[in-house]
Design a protein around this motif. Structure first.
Motif, PDB file in Angstrom:
ATOM      1  N   UNK A   1       1.010  -0.556   0.071  1.00 31.33           N
ATOM      2  CA  UNK A   1      -0.215  -0.090   0.216  1.00 31.33           C
ATOM      3  C   UNK A   1       0.955   1.221   0.081  1.00 31.33           C
ATOM      4  N   UNK A   2       1.780   1.007   0.325  1.00 28.65           N
ATOM      5  CA  UNK A   2       2.959   2.171   0.433  1.00 28.65           C
ATOM      6  C   UNK A   2       3.700   2.464  -0.742  1.00 28.65           C
ATOM      7  N   UNK A   3       4.024   3.707  -1.560  1.00 28.26           N
ATOM      8  CA  UNK A   3       4.310   3.729  -3.000  1.00 28.26           C
ATOM      9  C   UNK A   3       5.184   4.734  -2.827  1.00 28.26           C
ATOM     10  N   UNK A   4       6.001   3.988  -3.149  1.00 22.22           N
ATOM     11  CA  UNK A   4       7.372   4.619  -3.336  1.00 22.22           C
ATOM     12  C   UNK A   4       8.517   4.823  -4.990  1.00 22.22           C
ATOM     13  N   UNK A   5       9.046   6.100  -4.691  1.00 26.05           N
ATOM     14  CA  UNK A   5       9.810   6.426  -6.091  1.00 26.05           C
ATOM     15  C   UNK A   5      11.247   6.298  -6.047  1.00 26.05           C
ATOM     16  N   UNK A   6      12.065   6.679  -7.611  1.00 33.75           N
ATOM     17  CA  UNK A   6      13.167   6.125  -7.566  1.00 33.75           C
ATOM     18  C   UNK A   6      13.361   7.745  -7.697  1.00 33.75           C
ATOM     19  N   UNK A   7      14.522   8.346  -6.990  1.00 31.35           N
ATOM     20  CA  UNK A   7      15.406   9.369  -7.135  1.00 31.35           C
ATOM     21  C   UNK A   7      16.474   8.896  -7.236  1.00 31.35           C
ATOM     22  N   UNK A   8      17.277  10.088  -7.557  1.00 34.07           N
ATOM     23  CA  UNK A   8      18.455  10.496  -8.084  1.00 34.07           C
ATOM     24  C   UNK A   8      19.200  11.522  -8.095  1.00 34.07           C
ATOM     25  N   UNK A   9      21.099  11.739  -7.772  1.00 37.36           N
ATOM     26  CA  UNK A   9      21.505  13.156  -7.119  1.00 37.36           C
ATOM     27  C   UNK A   9      22.428  13.000  -8.599  1.00 37.36           C
ATOM     28  N   UNK A  10      22.739  13.949  -7.822  1.00 40.39           N
ATOM     29  CA  UNK A  10      24.273  14.680  -9.086  1.00 40.39           C
ATOM     30  C   UNK A  10      25.237  14.013  -9.203  1.00 40.39           C
ATOM     31  N   UNK A  11      25.105  12.764  -8.892  1.00 39.98           N
ATOM     32  CA  UNK A  11      26.210  11.499  -8.832  1.00 39.98           C
ATOM     33  C   UNK A  11      26.271  10.699  -9.679  1.00 39.98           C
TER      34      UNK A  11
ATOM     35  N   UNK B   1      21.829   6.103  -7.000  1.00 41.00           N
ATOM     36  CA  UNK B   1      20.199   5.831  -7.169  1.00 41.00           C
ATOM     37  C   UNK B   1      19.457   5.499  -5.762  1.00 41.00           C
ATOM     38  N   UNK B   2      18.322   6.228  -5.603  1.00 46.95           N
ATOM     39  CA  UNK B   2      17.945   5.507  -3.634  1.00 46.95           C
ATOM     40  C   UNK B   2      16.278   5.500  -4.450  1.00 46.95           C
ATOM     41  N   UNK B   3      15.563   4.709  -3.869  1.00 43.42           N
ATOM     42  CA  UNK B   3      14.251   4.559  -3.073  1.00 43.42           C
ATOM     43  C   UNK B   3      13.599   5.256  -2.525  1.00 43.42           C
ATOM     44  N   UNK B   4      12.970   6.268  -2.612  1.00 41.38           N
ATOM     45  CA  UNK B   4      12.276   7.360  -1.434  1.00 41.38           C
ATOM     46  C   UNK B   4      10.627   7.682  -1.259  1.00 41.38           C
ATOM     47  N   UNK B   5       9.779   7.862  -0.620  1.00 39.69           N
ATOM     48  CA  UNK B   5       8.704   7.520  -0.601  1.00 39.69           C
ATOM     49  C   UNK B   5       7.977   8.608  -1.296  1.00 39.69           C
ATOM     50  N   UNK B   6       6.702   8.338  -2.126  1.00 41.44           N
ATOM     51  CA  UNK B   6       6.185   9.370  -2.713  1.00 41.44           C
ATOM     52  C   UNK B   6       5.684  10.647  -2.341  1.00 41.44           C
ATOM     53  N   UNK B   7       4.933  10.094  -0.939  1.00 45.08           N
ATOM     54  CA  UNK B   7       4.241  11.284  -0.894  1.00 45.08           C
ATOM     55  C   UNK B   7       5.401  11.996   0.774  1.00 45.08           C
TER      56      UNK B   7
ATOM     57  N   UNK C   1       6.344   3.640  -7.808  1.00 49.37           N
ATOM     58  CA  UNK C   1       5.994   1.938  -7.721  1.00 49.37           C
ATOM     59  C   UNK C   1       5.395   1.296  -5.790  1.00 49.37           C
ATOM     60  N   UNK C   2       5.458   0.245  -6.082  1.00 45.53           N
ATOM     61  CA  UNK C   2       5.722  -0.439  -4.595  1.00 45.53           C
ATOM     62  C   UNK C   2       7.392  -0.063  -4.352  1.00 45.53           C
ATOM     63  N   UNK C   3       7.927  -0.589  -3.307  1.00 47.17           N
ATOM     64  CA  UNK C   3       9.087  -0.704  -3.254  1.00 47.17           C
ATOM     65  C   UNK C   3       9.891  -1.643  -3.848  1.00 47.17           C
ATOM     66  N   UNK C   4       9.652  -2.941  -3.816  1.00 45.20           N
ATOM     67  CA  UNK C   4      10.328  -4.133  -4.695  1.00 45.20           C
ATOM     68  C   UNK C   4      10.633  -3.320  -5.971  1.00 45.20           C
ATOM     69  N   UNK C   5       9.128  -2.562  -6.657  1.00 44.92           N
ATOM     70  CA  UNK C   5       9.620  -2.327  -7.909  1.00 44.92           C
ATOM     71  C   UNK C   5       9.985  -0.967  -8.532  1.00 44.92           C
ATOM     72  N   UNK C   6       9.879  -0.422  -7.519  1.00 46.09           N
ATOM     73  CA  UNK C   6      11.885   0.788  -7.464  1.00 46.09           C
ATOM     74  C   UNK C   6      12.522   0.344  -7.614  1.00 46.09           C
ATOM     75  N   UNK C   7      13.266  -0.925  -6.663  1.00 42.68           N
ATOM     76  CA  UNK C   7      14.016  -1.472  -6.697  1.00 42.68           C
ATOM     77  C   UNK C   7      14.889  -2.817  -7.271  1.00 42.68           C
TER      78      UNK C   7
END
Length: 70
Positions: free
Chosen positions: A6-16, A19-25, A39-45
Motif C-alpha cells: 500500500x505504500x508508494x515509493x519513487x526512484x530518486x537520483x542525485x547529481x552523482x 539511485x535510491x528509493x524514497x516515499x512518494x508522498x 511503484x512498490x518498494x520492490x518495483x522501484x528496487x
C-alpha cells in the motif's frame, strides 16, 4: 497484497547519478531529484537493479576515464 504494497515509493537520483528509493508522498531529500519511476518498494528496487550498472559516482567515473585516456 501486504501492507507494504500500500505504500508508494519513487526512484530518486542525485547529481552523482546514484539511485535510491524514497516515499512518494514526501519531499525529496536535499540533492535528490525524481528519476521518473514509482511503484512498490520492490518495483522501484527492481528498476534500480536493471538500470544502475556502474555504481561508481559520476565524478569517479569521469576522473578514471580522464586518467585512462591520458
Amino acid at each position: 497484497m501486504t501492507q507494504s504494497d500500500d505504500i508508494r515509493f519513487k526512484v530518486v537520483i542525485n547529481h552523482e547519478e546514484q539511485y535510491s528509493v524514497w516515499w512518494s508522498d514526501r519531499p525529496n531529500p536535499p540533492g535528490w531529484q525524481d528519476e521518473g519511476t514509482d511503484g512498490t518498494r520492490k518495483e522501484c528496487l527492481d528498476h534500480i537493479d536493471r538500470v544502475w550498472k556502474d555504481m561508481r559516482p559520476r565524478s569517479v567515473r569521469t576522473a578514471q576515464s580522464a586518467t585512462q585516456g591520458a
